[in-house]
Write a protein that holds these residues in place. Structure first.
Motif, PDB file in Angstrom:
ATOM      1  N   PRO A  73      50.711  17.215  14.264  1.00  0.00           N
ATOM      2  CA  PRO A  73      51.489  18.430  14.562  1.00  0.00           C
ATOM      3  C   PRO A  73      52.369  18.347  15.801  1.00  0.00           C
ATOM      4  O   PRO A  73      53.460  18.929  15.824  1.00  0.00           O
ATOM      5  N   ASP A  74      51.928  17.629  16.828  1.00  0.00           N
ATOM      6  CA  ASP A  74      52.722  17.558  18.048  1.00  0.00           C
ATOM      7  C   ASP A  74      54.079  16.900  17.814  1.00  0.00           C
ATOM      8  O   ASP A  74      55.018  17.109  18.599  1.00  0.00           O
ATOM      9  N   SER A  75      54.195  16.109  16.748  1.00  0.00           N
ATOM     10  CA  SER A  75      55.460  15.426  16.471  1.00  0.00           C
ATOM     11  C   SER A  75      56.509  16.358  15.873  1.00  0.00           C
ATOM     12  O   SER A  75      57.672  15.962  15.722  1.00  0.00           O
ATOM     13  N   LEU A  76      56.122  17.600  15.528  1.00  0.00           N
ATOM     14  CA  LEU A  76      57.032  18.519  14.848  1.00  0.00           C
ATOM     15  C   LEU A  76      57.823  19.425  15.782  1.00  0.00           C
ATOM     16  O   LEU A  76      58.775  20.072  15.333  1.00  0.00           O
ATOM     17  N   TRP A  77      57.458  19.462  17.049  1.00  0.00           N
ATOM     18  CA  TRP A  77      58.093  20.415  17.957  1.00  0.00           C
ATOM     19  C   TRP A  77      59.590  20.169  18.047  1.00  0.00           C
ATOM     20  O   TRP A  77      60.044  19.077  18.364  1.00  0.00           O
ATOM     21  N   GLY A  78      60.373  21.202  17.731  1.00  0.00           N
ATOM     22  CA  GLY A  78      61.826  21.147  17.842  1.00  0.00           C
ATOM     23  C   GLY A  78      62.541  20.486  16.689  1.00  0.00           C
ATOM     24  O   GLY A  78      63.770  20.585  16.587  1.00  0.00           O
ATOM     25  N   VAL A  79      61.807  19.836  15.784  1.00  0.00           N
ATOM     26  CA  VAL A  79      62.437  19.079  14.702  1.00  0.00           C
ATOM     27  C   VAL A  79      63.171  19.995  13.731  1.00  0.00           C
ATOM     28  O   VAL A  79      64.241  19.655  13.221  1.00  0.00           O
ATOM     29  N   LEU A  80      62.615  21.180  13.458  1.00  0.00           N
ATOM     30  CA  LEU A  80      63.163  22.056  12.419  1.00  0.00           C
ATOM     31  C   LEU A  80      64.169  23.087  12.926  1.00  0.00           C
ATOM     32  O   LEU A  80      64.690  23.866  12.130  1.00  0.00           O
ATOM     33  N   ASP A  81      64.455  23.089  14.191  1.00  0.00           N
ATOM     34  CA  ASP A  81      65.420  24.052  14.726  1.00  0.00           C
ATOM     35  C   ASP A  81      66.770  23.911  14.022  1.00  0.00           C
ATOM     36  O   ASP A  81      67.301  22.803  13.884  1.00  0.00           O
ATOM     37  N   GLY A  82      67.310  25.048  13.556  1.00  0.00           N
ATOM     38  CA  GLY A  82      68.622  25.048  12.940  1.00  0.00           C
ATOM     39  C   GLY A  82      68.667  24.623  11.489  1.00  0.00           C
ATOM     40  O   GLY A  82      69.754  24.511  10.915  1.00  0.00           O
ATOM     41  N   HIS A  83      67.527  24.413  10.866  1.00  0.00           N
ATOM     42  CA  HIS A  83      67.505  23.996   9.465  1.00  0.00           C
ATOM     43  C   HIS A  83      67.468  25.203   8.522  1.00  0.00           C
ATOM     44  O   HIS A  83      67.030  26.292   8.883  1.00  0.00           O
ATOM     45  N   ASP A  84      67.930  24.965   7.297  1.00  0.00           N
ATOM     46  CA  ASP A  84      67.966  26.010   6.277  1.00  0.00           C
ATOM     47  C   ASP A  84      66.804  25.912   5.289  1.00  0.00           C
ATOM     48  O   ASP A  84      66.420  26.921   4.695  1.00  0.00           O
ATOM     49  N   ALA A  85      66.280  24.711   5.073  1.00  0.00           N
ATOM     50  CA  ALA A  85      65.241  24.519   4.068  1.00  0.00           C
ATOM     51  C   ALA A  85      64.412  23.292   4.401  1.00  0.00           C
ATOM     52  O   ALA A  85      64.872  22.383   5.106  1.00  0.00           O
TER      53      ALA A  85
END
Length: 233
Positions: A73-85
């Protein structure tokens, strides 16, 4: 073009340039790589989330490779910002495994990975989720020909229980979700004639990974697929 079991509605409007930002988890898997390619061919901007970028030997101006794995889970921080799907094609096998024999003693990881992914989506404000599930889960257990749903639960109890937990998490997430439930997946070329629906009978016939990957990408902007678990045959 796949053969559908219900009529499509109008897609939701996108940003002015018409390009969605799509994150693909499990992008280095057999079906995940195909989903990445089809998303790029559809004109989307793709973030391929992999444990090791070297496992996805693909270059494209619309592709961004990110070292991120929902099993960590720690690897996910900030990765999805600005995504639509988000496309979730994370399999049940924990990786990396020290040896092929380790799979027999490994606990399935799809539900755990999905829980972390849902939390990351909530933080980033991403609402659209498509998940690669499996036939034999939920109400599709009773639509398997020759009792295949019961057979899978008997032969692969931990894997199927993990998939059930994964779907429950998705259903209660509050997101705009869609689950695809293919049966056997093959590496055969796409046939272009895939049927899907909520109560379709399924059996031993395999479905091309290419067809499933293309369908998943096509359904990103399909409002009629939201909130449905669709068997794919």
């Amino acid at each position: 073009m796949a053969t559908m079991t219900y009529r499509f509605g109008r897609s939701d409007p996108r940003e002015p340039d018409g390009r969605a930002r799509v994150a693909v988890f499990g992008a280095d898997g057999a079906t995940g790589q195909l989903a990445v390619r089809h998303a790029l061919e559809a004109g989307h901007r793709v973030t391929a989330c992999v444990a090791d970028p070297a496992h996805l030997p693909l270059e494209h101006e619309g592709l961004r490779l990110v070292r991120a794995d929902p099993r960590w889970p720690d690897s996910l921080w900030g990765v999805l910002d600005g995504h639509d799907a988000v496309l979730c094609l994370v399999g049940h096998k924990p990786a990396p495994l020290p040896s092929p024999d380790a799979l027999a003693h490994a606990h399935p990881a799809a539900a755990r990975a999905t829980r972390a992914l849902l939390e990351a989506m909530a933080v980033a404000g991403v609402e659209r989720l498509l998940v690669l599930g499996a036939a034999g889960v939920g109400n599709s257990a009773r639509t398997g020909r020759l009792g295949l749903g019961r057979w899978l639960r008997w032969c692969l109890p931990e894997v199927m229980a993990d998939k059930e937990r994964q779907e429950r998490l998705v259903r209660h997430s509050g997101l705009r979700w869609t689950v695809l439930r293919p049966g056997r997946l093959s590496h055969e070329p796409a046939c272009g004639h895939v049927a899907f629906g909520e109560d379709l009978p399924w059996g031993l016939r395999s479905t091309s990974r290419e067809d499933v990957a293309e369908l998943m990408v096509r359904l990103i902007d399909e409002p009629a697929a939201v909130g449905k678990a669709l068997t794919v045959v």
